[in-house]
Design an enzyme around this catalytic site. Structure first.
Site, PDB file in Angstrom:
ATOM      1  CB  SER A   1      42.673  40.429  40.719  1.00  0.00           C
ATOM      2  OG  SER A   1      43.984  40.716  41.108  1.00  0.00           O
TER       3      SER A   1
ATOM      4  CG  ASP B   1      47.222  42.883  38.410  1.00  0.00           C
ATOM      5  OD1 ASP B   1      47.330  42.002  39.301  1.00  0.00           O
ATOM      6  OD2 ASP B   1      46.254  43.674  38.374  1.00  0.00           O
TER       7      ASP B   1
ATOM      8  CG  ASP C   1      47.881  39.238  41.368  1.00  0.00           C
ATOM      9  OD1 ASP C   1      48.596  39.214  40.357  1.00  0.00           O
ATOM     10  OD2 ASP C   1      46.979  40.090  41.538  1.00  0.00           O
TER      11      ASP C   1
ATOM     12  CG  ASP D   1      45.159  39.736  37.665  1.00  0.00           C
ATOM     13  OD1 ASP D   1      45.738  39.639  38.766  1.00  0.00           O
ATOM     14  OD2 ASP D   1      44.672  40.808  37.256  1.00  0.00           O
TER      15      ASP D   1
END
Length: 567
Positions: free
Chosen positions: A144, A304, A300, A302
């Site tokens: 992440s 999400d 961000d 990734d």
């Protein structure tokens, strides 16, 4: 040292074997102990840690052992695990693709089919696959918004949400067993020949796109050409889908930061690839200013999470907090639906403003422990025909809208926020106007978080507060105290109610005037996390700026006085 040599004999990666040999040759005993004194713990967030050699790092052997443990637990739990299989995706970090392939090939050796994305994929696109493909689980290889030296292994259950207890503990048990045995592993060619490895190609990504475009919640098209926005993928994997979805929704003035658009796990233009960190949004805000855009948006790495800065009257850009975005979403989405049949929620450390917005709309509201896994798993348990899940958020920039993805989704959140902004613009209003309207109705809600270092020799703060409970905090009387460890809510008149939340070492003090402080002691260090909320009413006809200044001053006093009382 026997552990080290055993590890060298099993490690499939020449890079980490060489790294370990160098540590041995250089007699770096402290570093070896750091890597071998314990194992990287598997929990409800899966695995996350620095990449390197040894069981306390992220590497191919740890990934293979983790995949073997996960696979065995799936076989134990689901009679049809082999046929239904697991969907697997990965982010743009250097080792992520290899870790994802290792996961698929270990599962294949156990007879479990894997659906592996043929390219990088945003976390919500992978989580979507559980319900879409009816798999028993999903794995996303991602760290992440952590620094470049990290990677992670996130697990979703067959309901499409992140795992919660007791599944995490059962998987951890199987990983420990797998680590003592030879790793089952098929070659890629054999896995493909046995139809145990199926590649998810463009049509899969298109299925996610179609599902969002078909959602009624993403179809409020109110003059999208009336606003513009800049966008940053933060060197992550969100750009292609983010830009596509915005185009689908009619937003034709979207400017992507070119230096941050493509996946790059070294994150060269940011000190820390987290939109919440100071400086991370500088480039996207500069691009917004260049084009006089209405919004400066980011995902961000990734994708999400969703972050947004909004143009002010001066032409500069100011970040919204996660609580501000969550409150705006709540009001907007409830106004577009039959609110009396909708369920919305947030976490205990998020603003109480959403609960008041829900009440004003006649909607159903719920609250969970911190962590998005709770928001979605609890929503599934609580929703009924008369209370269908609509929206949930946590203050750390995580939002889920509708049920296409049962996890936070920064891609759909961005589209909805752009639509919200365009609708306001069509009415001659701004995001700031809408926030002020909510604050005039419910009071200015300010939220802040602080970590406080404590005296290591002092008694544990949680036990201390329970043994000698305060009667006032920062000069305010305590109306009630929620003790999540005991599962009780004690009112100032002595009445005690039960709390419907899992046990956790958390104390919540509700104070006169609506203020609140939440105390979460660290289980490993002499420190405590404190979450503060101040509510300041706006008088009829009072200038908003005056009330906002008063609220900020009240928050500063609150934090200062409370911290002094803990030391």
């Amino acid at each position: 040292m026997q552990q080290v040599h055993d590890w060298l004999a099993k490690d499939p990666d020449p890079k980490t074997r060489q790294e370990l040999k160098q540590l041995l040759d250089n007699h770096q005993q402290q570093e070896l102990e750091s890597r071998f004194s314990s194992r990287l713990a598997f929990g409800t967030a899966g695995l996350r840690g620095k990449v390197g050699a040894g069981p306390n790092r992220m590497n191919r052997l740890v990934i293979q052992e983790t995949a073997a443990g996960l696979g065995q637990h799936l076989l134990n739990h689901f009679s049809d695990a082999k046929e239904r299989g697991v969907v697997i995706g990965y982010d743009g970090r250097p080792d992520s693709k290899q870790f994802a392939e290792d996961t698929a090939l270990v599962l294949a050796a156990l007879g479990i089919k894997s659906y592996l994305t043929h390219d990088v994929a945003a976390t919500p696109i992978v989580a979507f696959g559980v319900r879409h493909l009816n798999t028993v689980a999903a794995v996303v290889v991602t760290a992440s918004h952590n620094p470049p030296e990290y990677n992670g292994f996130k697990v979703y259950w067959d309901n499409g949400a992140q795992i919660i207890p007791p599944q995490d503990a059962h998987i951890a048990e199987q990983i420990d067993i797998a680590a003592t045995k030879p790793i089952p592993l098929l070659s890629k060619a054999d896995a493909e020949a046995k139809h145990l490895l199926q590649w998810l190609k463009a049509d899969y990504y298109q299925a996610y796109r179609d599902a969002l475009n078909d959602s009624a919640l993403l179809n409020h098209h109110s003059n999208p050409k009336g606003i513009s926005l800049s966008y940053s993928a933060m060197h992550g994997v969100g750009a292609n889908m983010a830009e596509t979805l915005l185009t689908d929704a009619g937003f034709d003035k979207v400017y992507s930061v070119p230096e941050q658009r493509d996946p790059d796990g070294s994150f060269p233009t940011v000190n820390f690839p987290n939109p919440e960190e100071a400086g991370a949004m500088d480039m996207v805000m500069a691009l917004a200013k260049q084009h006089d855009a209405t919004l400066a948006c980011a995902n961000d790495p990734d994708a999400d999470r969703f972050a947004v800065a909004v143009r002010t009257e001066s032409g500069d850009y100011k970040m919204l907090t996660g609580d501000q975005v969550g409150s705006l979403f709540g009001h907007y989405l409830l106004s577009k639906t039959d609110a009396s049949k909708q369920l919305v929620g947030n976490t205990i450390v998020s603003s109480t403003l959403l609960s008041k917005i829900a009440a004003a709309h006649g909607a159903h509201y719920y609250q969970t422990l911190t962590g998005f896994k709770w928001l979605t798993n609890v929503a599934m348990q609580k929703q009924t025909a008369e209370a269908q899940f609509l929206f949930a958020y946590e203050e750390a920039l995580g939002y889920t809208i509708g049920t296409t993805v049962w996890d936070k989704d920064g891609l759909s959140a961005q589209v909805v926020f752009a639509q919200l902004t365009a609708e306001l613009a069509a009415e001659g209003k701004t995001i700031w106007d809408q926030l002020e309207s909510l604050y005039r109705q419910h009071g200015i809600h300010l939220n802040a978080q602080r970590s406080i270092a404590l005296d290591p020799s002092a008694p544990a703060i949680g036990a201390q507060l329970r043994q000698s409970p305060p009667t006032t905090i920062a000069g305010k009387a305590i109306d009630s105290v929620a003790d999540l460890a005991e599962g009780t809510l004690t009112h100032s008149d002595g009445q005690v109610d039960n709390i419907d939340l899992p046990a956790s070492d958390v104390l919540i003090y509700h104070l006169e005037g609506g203020s609140r402080v939440i105390i979460r002691p660290s289980g490993t260090e002499p420190k405590v996390k404190c979450y503060y909320e101040v509510i300041e009413p706006i008088a009829q006809g009072e200038a908003y700026q005056q009330a906002e200044t008063r609220a900020q001053q009240a928050m500063e006093r609150f934090i200062t006085d409370h911290q002094a009382s803990l030391k």
